[in-house]
Design a protein around this motif. Structure first.
Motif, mmCIF file in Angstrom:
data_model
loop_
_atom_site.group_PDB
_atom_site.id
_atom_site.type_symbol
_atom_site.label_atom_id
_atom_site.label_comp_id
_atom_site.label_asym_id
_atom_site.label_seq_id
_atom_site.Cartn_x
_atom_site.Cartn_y
_atom_site.Cartn_z
ATOM 1 N N PHE A 1 9.659 -0.543 2.744
ATOM 2 C CA PHE A 1 8.399 -0.589 3.102
ATOM 3 C C PHE A 1 7.418 -1.267 2.282
ATOM 4 O O PHE A 1 7.597 -0.959 1.159
ATOM 5 N N CYS A 2 6.686 -2.208 2.579
ATOM 6 C CA CYS A 2 5.481 -2.679 1.671
ATOM 7 C C CYS A 2 4.199 -2.407 2.695
ATOM 8 O O CYS A 2 4.081 -3.146 3.567
ATOM 9 N N CYS A 3 3.484 -1.929 1.642
ATOM 10 C CA CYS A 3 2.038 -1.464 2.332
ATOM 11 C C CYS A 3 1.052 -2.391 1.462
ATOM 12 O O CYS A 3 0.826 -1.952 0.289
ATOM 13 N N ILE A 4 0.176 -3.324 1.973
ATOM 14 C CA ILE A 4 -0.736 -4.077 1.439
ATOM 15 C C ILE A 4 -2.123 -3.662 1.713
ATOM 16 O O ILE A 4 -2.422 -3.859 3.097
ATOM 17 N N THR B 1 -9.860 2.649 -0.337
ATOM 18 C CA THR B 1 -8.608 2.212 -0.336
ATOM 19 C C THR B 1 -7.646 3.158 -1.087
ATOM 20 O O THR B 1 -6.654 3.033 -1.083
ATOM 21 N N ASN B 2 -8.255 3.709 -2.215
ATOM 22 C CA ASN B 2 -7.624 4.768 -3.043
ATOM 23 C C ASN B 2 -6.969 5.925 -2.081
ATOM 24 O O ASN B 2 -6.173 6.392 -2.331
ATOM 25 N N THR B 3 -7.952 6.173 -0.965
ATOM 26 C CA THR B 3 -7.654 7.245 -0.184
ATOM 27 C C THR B 3 -6.244 6.831 0.627
ATOM 28 O O THR B 3 -5.446 7.752 0.930
ATOM 29 N N ASP B 4 -6.281 5.504 1.121
ATOM 30 C CA ASP B 4 -5.456 5.188 1.741
ATOM 31 C C ASP B 4 -3.998 5.235 0.911
ATOM 32 O O ASP B 4 -2.984 5.452 1.549
ATOM 33 N N ALA B 5 -4.174 4.831 -0.164
ATOM 34 C CA ALA B 5 -2.992 4.469 -1.077
ATOM 35 C C ALA B 5 -2.488 5.949 -1.140
ATOM 36 O O ALA B 5 -1.078 6.119 -1.269
ATOM 37 N N MET C 1 3.430 1.699 -6.927
ATOM 38 C CA MET C 1 2.148 1.210 -6.553
ATOM 39 C C MET C 1 1.796 0.222 -7.579
ATOM 40 O O MET C 1 2.005 0.396 -8.906
ATOM 41 N N CYS C 2 1.254 -0.947 -7.345
ATOM 42 C CA CYS C 2 0.809 -2.077 -8.214
ATOM 43 C C CYS C 2 -0.814 -2.267 -7.694
ATOM 44 O O CYS C 2 -1.030 -2.291 -6.546
ATOM 45 N N ASN D 1 -2.320 -2.111 -4.048
ATOM 46 C CA ASN D 1 -3.713 -1.493 -3.556
ATOM 47 C C ASN D 1 -4.748 -2.428 -4.314
ATOM 48 O O ASN D 1 -4.934 -2.265 -5.690
ATOM 49 N N ASN D 2 -5.222 -3.140 -3.630
ATOM 50 C CA ASN D 2 -6.395 -4.205 -4.231
ATOM 51 C C ASN D 2 -7.750 -3.639 -3.900
ATOM 52 O O ASN D 2 -8.257 -3.433 -2.778
#
Length: 366
Positions: A204-207, A132-136, A152-153, A119-120
């Motif tokens: 799963f990897c979510c970028i 993006t934090n909502t998405d994470a 999460m990183c 999560n960048n």
């Protein structure tokens, strides 16, 4: 597809519905699969012609398209009153929609596997990705519900992202991702992991980041190629993920162009080898096609990630496979519009995969 299922099993379904046609007709109206006017017309068919009632109803459902067909089959399978009164209809549903075990990836491990979110949010040029934090959090909630350990990183450079991916690809019992601030979702928030990390039956990897054609950016604005990410997970004899599904969900722009809206016109293994290709069992879903932007609300999150999470919540309980769910995501995101002068801007996600079986995710009892 559900419409094909109805068509191929129409005779058996019609015979089953004849057992208590009025019950099913009322249920179909309650679920708003037909209009009140259609209900009245179907009800007015002479009583002595029950089969005529049923054939007309099934034909009407089939003519309404894939979503209505699926909702109708789900009704036959899940409604308690229909299952009790007409159990043969539930059996038809089971037999024609659920894949055989040989067609499915086996997801037997507990937890099912790992879901890593990179999560960048904040970048070296002073910009940030609002929403993006909502998405994470949405991803964490839905994959935790589906039985995954969610990690999460946050705010990783290009080099850190590469290290994270490599660490996950080579992860073995007891190994940790050294030097990275990995957090784990505990059901309500992210905290430090309490147990050693190990792979299960799916990954799963979510970028979530900025990006460019074929790449995602680290917070230092340097690109990491999507191909480099996925190829870290090539099948090897040593990998714990060989033969298991590896899914990559990428929320990032793939260029600066905006997609224009266009108005539509006239719309209405027997004896196989025991080996597998090294790039088998991978799915990559990117928020947008090459060269184009992906849209994100600064509070509510991105179109793509929010649609993925919503469709998973709605469709996983009925046993729909992951690639089929992504068809609905494409349709949902494709209908959205961003009003950007001089044209209305659109977005079209892109999915490519080398999956060899169907991937069906199910809610877990926590």
């Amino acid at each position: 597809m559900s419409k094909d299922t109805l068509r191929s099993n129409k005779t058996d379904i019609v015979m089953g519905l004849c057992g208590d046609y009025r019950l099913v007709l009322n249920k179909v109206l309650e679920k708003k699969l037909i209009t009140q006017r259609e209900y009245n017309n179907l009800k007015s068919i002479p009583n002595e012609n029950i089969e005529g009632h049923v054939v007309e109803l099934v034909d009407k459902i089939m003519n309404k398209g894939e979503d209505t067909c699926k909702a109708f089959l789900d009704l036959l399978q899940t409604d308690d009153e229909i299952k009790t009164t007409l159990p043969e209809l539930a059996n038809i549903q089971d037999n024609c929609l659920l894949p055989t075990p040989e067609e499915l990836y086996e997801l037997r491990s507990q937890p099912v596997g790992l879901c890593m979110i990179i999560n960048n949010e904040k970048f070296s040029d002073g910009t940030s990705r609002g929403g993006t934090n909502t998405d994470a959090q949405s991803l964490a909630e839905v994959f935790h519900w589906l039985g995954f350990r969610v990690l999460m990183c946050k705010d990783q450079t290009r080099e850190q992202m590469s290290h994270t991916v490599a660490g996950l690809a080579s992860l073995s019992d007891g190994n940790q991702l050294q030097g990275l601030s990995v957090q784990e979702w505990n059901g309500s928030r992210f905290t430090a992991p309490q147990q050693a990390l190990q792979h299960g039956d799916a990954f799963f990897c979510c970028i979530l980041s900025h990006g460019e054609k074929g790449a995602v950016w680290g917070t230092d604005l340097n690109p990491l190629a999507i191909k480099e990410i996925t190829r870290s997970f090539k099948a090897t004899e040593q990998s714990a993920l060989t033969g298991k599904p590896k899914v990559f969900l990428i929320q990032a722009c793939q260029g600066r162009q905006k997609q224009r809206g266009v108005m539509l016109k006239d719309v209405e293994t027997d004896g196989g080898s025991p080996s597998i290709p090294e790039e088998a069992d991978v799915l990559v879903a990117v928020a947008t096609v090459e060269d184009h932007q992906a849209f994100r609300h600064p509070v509510n999150g991105s179109w793509f990630v929010q649609s993925v999470c919503q469709q998973l919540k709605e469709r996983c309980p009925s046993g729909e496979d992951f690639t089929s769910i992504l068809h609905y995501v494409n349709g949902d995101v494709g209908q959205k519009e961003a009003f950007s002068q001089p044209v209305t801007a659109k977005q079209m996600p892109e999915v490519r995969f080398t999956l060899t079986k169907r991937l069906v995710l199910s809610p877990q009892r926590m």
